[in-house]
Design a protein around this motif. Structure first.
Motif: not given
Length: 100
Positions: A65-70, A78-85
């Motif tokens: 999910q994080e890779q898909a969000a990125r 901060r540049g991190s993927a927003t999966v949970k948010g």
């Protein structure tokens, strides 16, 4: 882990263990309690194995999910993927109650 296969395998192991224990000890009482202890140890091991598999699957799913969000460009400050948010960002942050 396939459930019926695990049950058959564990039962087979317990029968072989009981026969071997009886052949070594010659005591039915010792065979029964040692086999019950072995069954308990097998169940604890199976439970821990299932927990490990569930944890591994959850970790892999979050990584995907994080890779898909990125890849989609959805990142926070901060540049991190927003999966949970994502769910929180769709809901209103301040609820207005108008009961006047």
């Amino acid at each position: 882990m396939y459930g019926p296969r695990v049950i058959v395998s564990m039962s087979t192991v317990l029968v072989v263990f009981a026969v071997a224990t009886y052949a070594l000890n010659g005591s039915a009482f010792a065979t029964v309690w040692q086999t019950l202890l072995c069954a308990l140890i097998l169940q604890v091991g199976y439970f821990i194995g299932v927990l490990v598999l569930v944890h591994r699957e959850r970790t892999e799913r979050l990584k995907r999910q994080e890779q898909a969000a990125r890849a989609a460009g959805r990142t926070d400050e901060r540049g991190s993927a927003t999966v949970k948010g994502e769910i929180a960002s769709r809901s209103p942050t301040r609820l207005k109650i108008g009961d006047r």
